[in-house]
Scaffold this active site. Sequence first.
Site, PDB file in Angstrom:
ATOM      1  N   ARG A 181       0.778  -1.239   0.000  1.00  0.00           N
ATOM      2  CA  ARG A 181       0.000   0.000   0.000  1.00  0.00           C
ATOM      3  C   ARG A 181       0.805   1.282   0.000  1.00  0.00           C
ATOM      4  O   ARG A 181       0.275   2.349  -0.265  1.00  0.00           O
ATOM      5  CB  ARG A 181      -0.957   0.006   1.205  1.00  0.00           C
ATOM      6  CG  ARG A 181      -2.175  -0.845   0.974  1.00  0.00           C
ATOM      7  CD  ARG A 181      -2.920  -1.060   2.255  1.00  0.00           C
ATOM      8  NE  ARG A 181      -2.031  -1.738   3.187  1.00  0.00           N
ATOM      9  CZ  ARG A 181      -2.380  -2.142   4.397  1.00  0.00           C
ATOM     10  NH1 ARG A 181      -3.582  -1.903   4.844  1.00  0.00           N
ATOM     11  NH2 ARG A 181      -1.516  -2.764   5.173  1.00  0.00           N
TER      12      ARG A 181
ATOM     13  N   ASP B  98      -0.516 -13.974   0.450  1.00  0.00           N
ATOM     14  CA  ASP B  98      -0.521 -13.709   1.887  1.00  0.00           C
ATOM     15  C   ASP B  98      -0.363 -15.036   2.605  1.00  0.00           C
ATOM     16  O   ASP B  98      -0.843 -16.068   2.116  1.00  0.00           O
ATOM     17  CB  ASP B  98      -1.837 -13.038   2.304  1.00  0.00           C
ATOM     18  CG  ASP B  98      -1.707 -12.418   3.688  1.00  0.00           C
ATOM     19  OD1 ASP B  98      -1.230 -11.279   3.772  1.00  0.00           O
ATOM     20  OD2 ASP B  98      -2.047 -13.089   4.675  1.00  0.00           O
TER      21      ASP B  98
HETATM   22  O1  CP3 Z   1       5.833  -7.743  -1.199  1.00  0.00           O
HETATM   23  C1  CP3 Z   1       5.328  -8.485  -0.351  1.00  0.00           C
HETATM   24  O2  CP3 Z   1       5.991  -8.900   0.600  1.00  0.00           O
HETATM   25  C2  CP3 Z   1       3.883  -8.848  -0.542  1.00  0.00           C
HETATM   26  C3  CP3 Z   1       3.443 -10.212  -0.192  1.00  0.00           C
HETATM   27  C4  CP3 Z   1       2.980 -10.419   1.255  1.00  0.00           C
HETATM   28  C5  CP3 Z   1       1.754  -9.952   1.821  1.00  0.00           C
HETATM   29  N1  CP3 Z   1       1.625 -10.491   3.071  1.00  0.00           N
HETATM   30  C6  CP3 Z   1       0.767  -9.086   1.153  1.00  0.00           C
HETATM   31  C7  CP3 Z   1      -0.244  -8.364   1.960  1.00  0.00           C
HETATM   32  C8  CP3 Z   1       3.614 -11.167   2.229  1.00  0.00           C
HETATM   33  C9  CP3 Z   1       4.979 -11.846   2.159  1.00  0.00           C
HETATM   34  C10 CP3 Z   1       2.737 -11.215   3.375  1.00  0.00           C
HETATM   35  C11 CP3 Z   1       3.048 -11.980   4.581  1.00  0.00           C
HETATM   36  C12 CP3 Z   1       2.203 -11.808   5.781  1.00  0.00           C
HETATM   37  N2  CP3 Z   1       0.841 -11.663   5.858  1.00  0.00           N
HETATM   38  C13 CP3 Z   1       2.687 -11.883   7.108  1.00  0.00           C
HETATM   39  C14 CP3 Z   1       4.128 -12.086   7.486  1.00  0.00           C
HETATM   40  C15 CP3 Z   1       4.908 -10.831   7.367  1.00  0.00           C
HETATM   41  C16 CP3 Z   1       4.623  -9.790   8.438  1.00  0.00           C
HETATM   42  O3  CP3 Z   1       4.294  -8.673   8.046  1.00  0.00           O
HETATM   43  O4  CP3 Z   1       4.718 -10.129   9.615  1.00  0.00           O
HETATM   44  C17 CP3 Z   1       1.599 -11.717   7.979  1.00  0.00           C
HETATM   45  C18 CP3 Z   1       1.655 -11.685   9.485  1.00  0.00           C
HETATM   46  C19 CP3 Z   1       0.431 -11.586   7.187  1.00  0.00           C
HETATM   47  C20 CP3 Z   1      -0.971 -11.441   7.646  1.00  0.00           C
HETATM   48  C21 CP3 Z   1      -1.569 -10.173   7.194  1.00  0.00           C
HETATM   49  N3  CP3 Z   1      -1.929  -9.909   5.879  1.00  0.00           N
HETATM   50  C22 CP3 Z   1      -1.936  -9.041   7.963  1.00  0.00           C
HETATM   51  C23 CP3 Z   1      -1.713  -8.913   9.447  1.00  0.00           C
HETATM   52  C24 CP3 Z   1      -2.498  -8.121   7.096  1.00  0.00           C
HETATM   53  C25 CP3 Z   1      -3.159  -6.798   7.455  1.00  0.00           C
HETATM   54  C26 CP3 Z   1      -2.184  -5.808   7.907  1.00  0.00           C
HETATM   55  C27 CP3 Z   1      -1.373  -5.265   6.784  1.00  0.00           C
HETATM   56  O5  CP3 Z   1      -0.144  -5.252   6.912  1.00  0.00           O
HETATM   57  O6  CP3 Z   1      -1.951  -4.851   5.786  1.00  0.00           O
HETATM   58  C28 CP3 Z   1      -2.452  -8.644   5.782  1.00  0.00           C
HETATM   59  C29 CP3 Z   1      -2.907  -8.019   4.517  1.00  0.00           C
HETATM   60  C30 CP3 Z   1      -1.877  -7.863   3.434  1.00  0.00           C
HETATM   61  N4  CP3 Z   1      -0.985  -8.815   3.038  1.00  0.00           N
HETATM   62  C31 CP3 Z   1      -1.748  -6.744   2.565  1.00  0.00           C
HETATM   63  C32 CP3 Z   1      -0.734  -7.052   1.648  1.00  0.00           C
HETATM   64  C33 CP3 Z   1      -0.243  -6.192   0.500  1.00  0.00           C
HETATM   65  C34 CP3 Z   1      -2.591  -5.490   2.606  1.00  0.00           C
HETATM   66  C35 CP3 Z   1      -3.901  -5.808   2.013  1.00  0.00           C
HETATM   67  C36 CP3 Z   1      -4.527  -4.605   1.374  1.00  0.00           C
HETATM   68  O7  CP3 Z   1      -4.165  -4.284   0.235  1.00  0.00           O
HETATM   69  O8  CP3 Z   1      -5.407  -3.997   1.998  1.00  0.00           O
END
Ligand code: CP3
Length: 346
Positions: free
Chosen positions: A36, A81
Site C-alpha cells: 500500500r 498472503d
Molecule cells: O511484497 C510483499 O511482501 C507482498 C506479499 C505479502 C503480503 N503479506 C501481502 C499483503 C507477504 C509476504 C505477506 C506476509 C504476511 N501476511 C505476514 C508475514 C509478514 C509480516 O508482516 O509479519 C503476515 C503476518 C500476514 C498477515 C496479514 N496480511 C496481515 C496482518 C495483514 C493486514 C495488515 C497489513 O499489513 O496490511 C495482511 C494483509 C496484506 N498482506 C496486505 C498485503 C499487501 C494489505 C492488504 C490490502 O491491500 O489492503
Amino acid sequence: MTEASAPALQQSLFLKACRREKTDRTPIWLMRQAGRYMKEYREIRARMPFIELCKDSDLAAEVTVHAAHTLGVDAAIIFSDILMLVEPLGFELSYGKDQGPRIANPFRSSADLARVRPVQPHDSMSYVFDAVRKTRRALRENVPLIGFAGAPFTMASYVIEGGGSKNFIETKRLLYADPAAFGALLEKITTATIDYVNGQAAAGAQAIQIFDSWVGALSPDDFRRHVLPHTRRLIAGITPGVPTIYFGTQTNGLFPMLRDLGANVIGVDWRVELDAAWTALGDVAIQGNLDPVVLFGTEAEVRSQVRRVLRQAGGRPGHIFNLGHGVLPETPVENVLALIDEVKGA
Ligand code: CP3
C-alpha cells in the site's frame, strides 16, 4: 535446463548470499516491498478486494514484478498472503477495511480438529502456482523469486485467535489446557505447508521464506517443547537445494534454538545488533535488520542507519540486507529508494 537452475539466477547476488558465498556487494530486497505504500498498488486495490487480487495470477504477478523492477531490488517475492492457506484448511478468511485479517470460524478446542482438512495444494492453491510461473517468466533473469508461507506457530495463532492479537491469550490458553490438540493443529498446518511451499518451488520459486512473525510471543521453553519440532519438520521437508529463510521478530531469546532449525538464512529484527545476532546464530546467512520506522525519518538518517547495519555485517559473506519487518503502509517511497541506493552504493 530448468529455469530454476539457470546460471544467471544461481549466480545472482541473493542466491550467492543464501549460500554464504562472497558477493561484490550486499544484496537487498524488502519484506512487503509490494504494497500500500505504492501508488500503483493502491490503484489496483481500489478496483478489487485483496483476496481477489491474490487469486488473480496475472495481476498478482504484475504487482510483484512492478515492485521489484521499480525498486531495483535483488530478489522478488510472490504476491500473496500467508493466510491464503487457511481457506483450504477449512477456515473462513476475510480482510476488513484497514482492520487486518479475520477468521470467522476460529479453532478453539480438540473438537475442531475434525474440520481441519488435509490440503491438496495443486487443487486449492493452483492460483499461487500460476502466479509463480507467470512472475518467474516476467522477472529479469538475474532476479530470484522467493516463495513463502507462514510458520506453524504464526499460522496457528491466526486460526486460533481468529485474527491478529496482542497477547495471544486464546493461543496460549489452548497450548496450556490441551497441548495435544495444539500439537495436532500444528501438525496439520505443517503437513499442508510442506506440500504448499514445495509446489511453489516446483513452479519456479528459487528460495522459500517462512514467516514466523509472532513467534517472539513465546517463552523459550514453550517454543522448544511445543513449536520447534513442527518448524524443524517443515524446514526439513523443503525440497533439497532450495534455500530456506526463517524470519521471526523478537527472537533474541530463541537464538540458541534457531540454530537447530536447519534454515540456510535467519531473518532478524532491529531489536538486536546484527553482529551480536550473527555471533549467537553461528554458521548461517543473516537477513536484516533495519527498523522499518527509520524510513519515516530523514533521508540522511536512513542512509546513516544503512551504513551502520552494513558496518555491523562487517563484510561477512551471507548478509542479505532487509528491514527487520515489513515495509509499513504510509512509508515515503523516496526513503525506500534512498535505502536501496545506499545499500547498492556501499
Ligand atoms: O511484497 C510483499 O511482501 C507482498 C506479499 C505479502 C503480503 N503479506 C501481502 C499483503 C507477504 C509476504 C505477506 C506476509 C504476511 N501476511 C505476514 C508475514 C509478514 C509480516 O508482516 O509479519 C503476515 C503476518 C500476514 C498477515 C496479514 N496480511 C496481515 C496482518 C495483514 C493486514 C495488515 C497489513 O499489513 O496490511 C495482511 C494483509 C496484506 N498482506 C496486505 C498485503 C499487501 C494489505 C492488504 C490490502 O491491500 O489492503
